[in-house]
Scaffold this active site. Structure first.
Site, PDB file in Angstrom:
ATOM      1  N   LYS A   1      12.895  93.626 -79.946  1.00 27.34           N
ATOM      2  CA  LYS A   1      11.734  93.196 -79.152  1.00 27.34           C
ATOM      3  C   LYS A   1      11.687  93.919 -77.809  1.00 27.34           C
ATOM      4  O   LYS A   1      10.675  94.490 -77.427  1.00 27.34           O
ATOM      5  CB  LYS A   1      11.813  91.687 -78.935  1.00 27.34           C
ATOM      6  CG  LYS A   1      11.032  91.134 -77.752  1.00 27.34           C
ATOM      7  CD  LYS A   1      11.198  89.646 -77.709  1.00 27.34           C
ATOM      8  CE  LYS A   1      11.239  88.909 -76.420  1.00 27.34           C
ATOM      9  NZ  LYS A   1      11.502  89.497 -75.170  1.00 27.34           N
ATOM     10  N   ASN A   2      12.814  93.890 -77.101  1.00 30.31           N
ATOM     11  CA  ASN A   2      12.801  94.416 -75.735  1.00 30.31           C
ATOM     12  C   ASN A   2      12.712  95.938 -75.682  1.00 30.31           C
ATOM     13  O   ASN A   2      12.427  96.501 -74.629  1.00 30.31           O
ATOM     14  CB  ASN A   2      14.036  93.931 -74.962  1.00 30.31           C
ATOM     15  CG  ASN A   2      13.940  92.450 -74.634  1.00 30.31           C
ATOM     16  OD1 ASN A   2      12.916  91.821 -74.886  1.00 30.31           O
ATOM     17  ND2 ASN A   2      15.019  91.892 -74.089  1.00 30.31           N
TER      18      ASN A   2
ATOM     19  N   CYS B   1       9.520  83.629 -70.120  1.00 32.79           N
ATOM     20  CA  CYS B   1      10.361  82.447 -70.237  1.00 32.79           C
ATOM     21  C   CYS B   1      10.802  81.943 -68.874  1.00 32.79           C
ATOM     22  O   CYS B   1      11.084  82.746 -67.975  1.00 32.79           O
ATOM     23  CB  CYS B   1      11.597  82.780 -71.068  1.00 32.79           C
ATOM     24  SG  CYS B   1      11.311  82.657 -72.825  1.00 32.79           S
TER      25      CYS B   1
ATOM     26  N   ARG C   1      12.345  85.033 -61.419  1.00 29.24           N
ATOM     27  CA  ARG C   1      11.825  86.295 -61.925  1.00 29.24           C
ATOM     28  C   ARG C   1      10.825  86.966 -60.974  1.00 29.24           C
ATOM     29  O   ARG C   1       9.647  87.176 -61.305  1.00 29.24           O
ATOM     30  CB  ARG C   1      11.237  86.116 -63.320  1.00 29.24           C
ATOM     31  CG  ARG C   1      12.173  85.393 -64.254  1.00 29.24           C
ATOM     32  CD  ARG C   1      11.785  85.500 -65.680  1.00 29.24           C
ATOM     33  NE  ARG C   1      12.300  86.688 -66.315  1.00 29.24           N
ATOM     34  CZ  ARG C   1      12.170  86.954 -67.609  1.00 29.24           C
ATOM     35  NH1 ARG C   1      11.544  86.125 -68.392  1.00 29.24           N
ATOM     36  NH2 ARG C   1      12.671  88.052 -68.125  1.00 29.24           N
TER      37      ARG C   1
ATOM     38  N   ASP D   1      21.214  87.417 -72.318  1.00 30.59           N
ATOM     39  CA  ASP D   1      20.442  86.912 -73.451  1.00 30.59           C
ATOM     40  C   ASP D   1      21.318  86.296 -74.544  1.00 30.59           C
ATOM     41  O   ASP D   1      20.802  85.620 -75.436  1.00 30.59           O
ATOM     42  CB  ASP D   1      19.598  88.042 -74.063  1.00 30.59           C
ATOM     43  CG  ASP D   1      18.366  88.343 -73.233  1.00 30.59           C
ATOM     44  OD1 ASP D   1      17.775  87.409 -72.688  1.00 30.59           O
ATOM     45  OD2 ASP D   1      18.000  89.518 -73.112  1.00 30.59           O
TER      46      ASP D   1
ATOM     47  N   ARG E   1       8.699  83.923 -80.298  1.00 31.17           N
ATOM     48  CA  ARG E   1       8.442  85.063 -79.405  1.00 31.17           C
ATOM     49  C   ARG E   1       9.406  86.211 -79.690  1.00 31.17           C
ATOM     50  O   ARG E   1       9.103  87.364 -79.394  1.00 31.17           O
ATOM     51  CB  ARG E   1       8.582  84.642 -77.942  1.00 31.17           C
ATOM     52  CG  ARG E   1       7.510  83.664 -77.520  1.00 31.17           C
ATOM     53  CD  ARG E   1       7.521  83.496 -76.026  1.00 31.17           C
ATOM     54  NE  ARG E   1       7.722  84.793 -75.421  1.00 31.17           N
ATOM     55  CZ  ARG E   1       8.286  85.012 -74.254  1.00 31.17           C
ATOM     56  NH1 ARG E   1       8.685  84.009 -73.542  1.00 31.17           N
ATOM     57  NH2 ARG E   1       8.431  86.224 -73.784  1.00 31.17           N
TER      58      ARG E   1
END
Ligand code: UD1
Length: 420
Positions: free
Chosen positions: A22-23, A116, A121, A308, A401
């Site tokens: 994903k990232n 999230c 952030r 993560d 997600r």
């Protein structure tokens, strides 16, 4: 809302293919905006965040389709307008469209990106670095306006702390800038490396890939070519199932897992008593019935232990033997999973907002719990696999997600899991 029902107590057995990252996929899709030709981005995971990025690219005027085992993006006509809506505010990665659109159009107006709720952030590192490259920011009706009245120019960027997203944004702005850029303190995460490799295959000139110092030769006035690129496997998804194996005393093959990106995680798995053998097919993991707890675990930027993976490691440790001090150094709100785990019977003491002490207990008990963010949600599914009785995890939209189909994957490993 959907929930995942898990009947616990089964050791994971068998093999599972690992989806694309994903990232890595998200910034690469954004980077396709720097070209005026078609790119085929293969092995993109079919997950909610990728669907959001596809819809953002379409709204910007790109032709996008899923085919040939990947996503074809043709950014021939791009409308240099405003970006807004849920796809922007609901996803942190929409922020990499800032650097991409500045490169492509010279200006952009966008709503503030969300994502999230794992911490505050902030985006200051992105803004300060891009300002150094000639970008002027202002706020317009609670939206961020970025413009480069005199064009984007290369600069020396020194990051005071490692930021994956800010490194990616500077890369995206620098490859077509006037003059050269040096990024010191660049993130070394494999997803940044994947972005560099995609940009290089489109004709960008980047040196120092995979190191903390990236040197980019700006190709002002030129356009990049399209490329055929394969997104690497997702190290976080592979790590999720690895900790699922450790948590349940299983025996599994993580097919195609990117073992070279997982050294820190594999080290912790081995400290916990598992053997991890790298074969041509992937990583073969064999775990004892109950894991041993390492005395401490600390998250850190790559090549350290990834933030993560922290919730999954913490969860797998709850029924291990011994104590472990876990320190979270990247995001301040990554311990939200502690409360539901304690409700399920775990013994976890919060020492301060950045540190918890896990004391292994004999078992967890199934409960109805709620996912509050992506990785914490996946960790609760692992807790359900470990628990006696049934666990119901709600808030599945968070898990979707980042995981193509966590229930399908776990069922392939023999778990009794259904999405309801
Ligand atoms: C990316 C990953 C996320 C991962 C994180 C760290 C994506 C889509 N997400 O997030 O899964 O957990 O890297 O590996 O790739 N910070 C600031 N100011 C800024 C930017 C960041 O203070 O302008 C701080 C953050 O609050 C955090 C740290 O820097 O404490 C690292 O954040 P960063 O690497 O930027 O994370 P993301 O790119 O958002």
């Amino acid at each position: 809302m959907d929930s995942i029902h898990i009947q616990g107590g089964v050791s994971l057995q068998g093999k599972v293919p690992i989806q694309g990252s994903k990232n890595a996929a998200l910034p690469i899709l954004a980077a396709s905006l720097l070209t005026k030709e078609t790119s085929c981005i293969r092995n993109c995971p079919r997950i909610a965040d990728v669907y959001r990025m596809v819809s953002l690219l379409k709204n910007l005027g790109c032709k996008v389709s899923w085919e040939d085992g990947g996503i074809r993006v043709s950014p021939v006509h791009v409308c240099c307008g405003e970006m807004r809506g849920e796809a922007i505010t609901g996803m942190r990665s929409s922020l990499c469209l800032l650097g991409a659109m500045l490169s492509r159009c010279g200006e952009v107006v966008m709503e503030y990106p969300g994502g999230c709720v794992i911490g505050e952030r902030p985006i200051d590192l992105h803004l300060v670095a891009l300002e150094k490259m000639g970008v002027v920011f202002s706020e317009e009706n609670e939206r961020l306006r970025a413009a480069s009245p005199e064009g984007i120019h290369g600069a020396e960027i020194i990051f005071p702390m490692v930021s994956v997203g800010a490194t990616e944004n500077v890369l995206l702005a620098a490859v077509l800038a006037e003059g050269d850029t040096v990024i010191r303190g660049a993130a070394k995460e494999p997803e940044v490396t994947a972005l560099c490799h995609y940009l290089q295959s489109c004709g960008a000139v980047i040196e120092g890939v995979g190191t903390g110092e990236l040197r980019i030769t700006g190709r002002s006035g030129k356009v990049l070519e399209g490329a055929d690129f394969t997104v690497p496997a997702d190290r976080i998804v592979a790590g999720t199932y690895l900790f699922g194996c450790i948590a349940t005393g299983g025996n599994i093959l993580l097919e195609g897992a990117p073992f070279d990106q997982m050294e820190a995680v594999l080290r912790v798995a081995e400290q916990m008593g598992s053997s991890c053998d790298v074969t041509r097919e992937g990583i073969y993991v064999q775990s004892p019935k109950r894991p041993k707890l390492p005395p401490s675990l600390r998250t850190a930027p790559y090549p350290g232990f990834p933030t993560d993976m922290q919730s999954m490691a913490l969860t797998a440790m709850t029924t291990g033997v011994g104590h472990c001090l876990i320190e979270e150094t990247i995001f301040e709100n990554r311990f939200r999973v502690v409360e539901p785990l304690v409700e399920m019977g775990a013994d976890i003491e919060i020492l301060d907002p950045a540190r918890v002490l896990v004391k292994g207990v004999a078992r967890l008990n199934g409960k109805a719990v709620e996912a509050m963010e992506l990785r914490g949600g996946a960790a609760l599914v692992l807790a359900g696999l470990m628990a006696e009785g049934q666990t119901q995890v709600s808030g599945v939209a968070y898990i979707d997600r980042g995981y193509e189909n966590i229930c399908r994957d776990l069922r392939e490993l023999g778990a009794r899991v259904v999405s309801v």
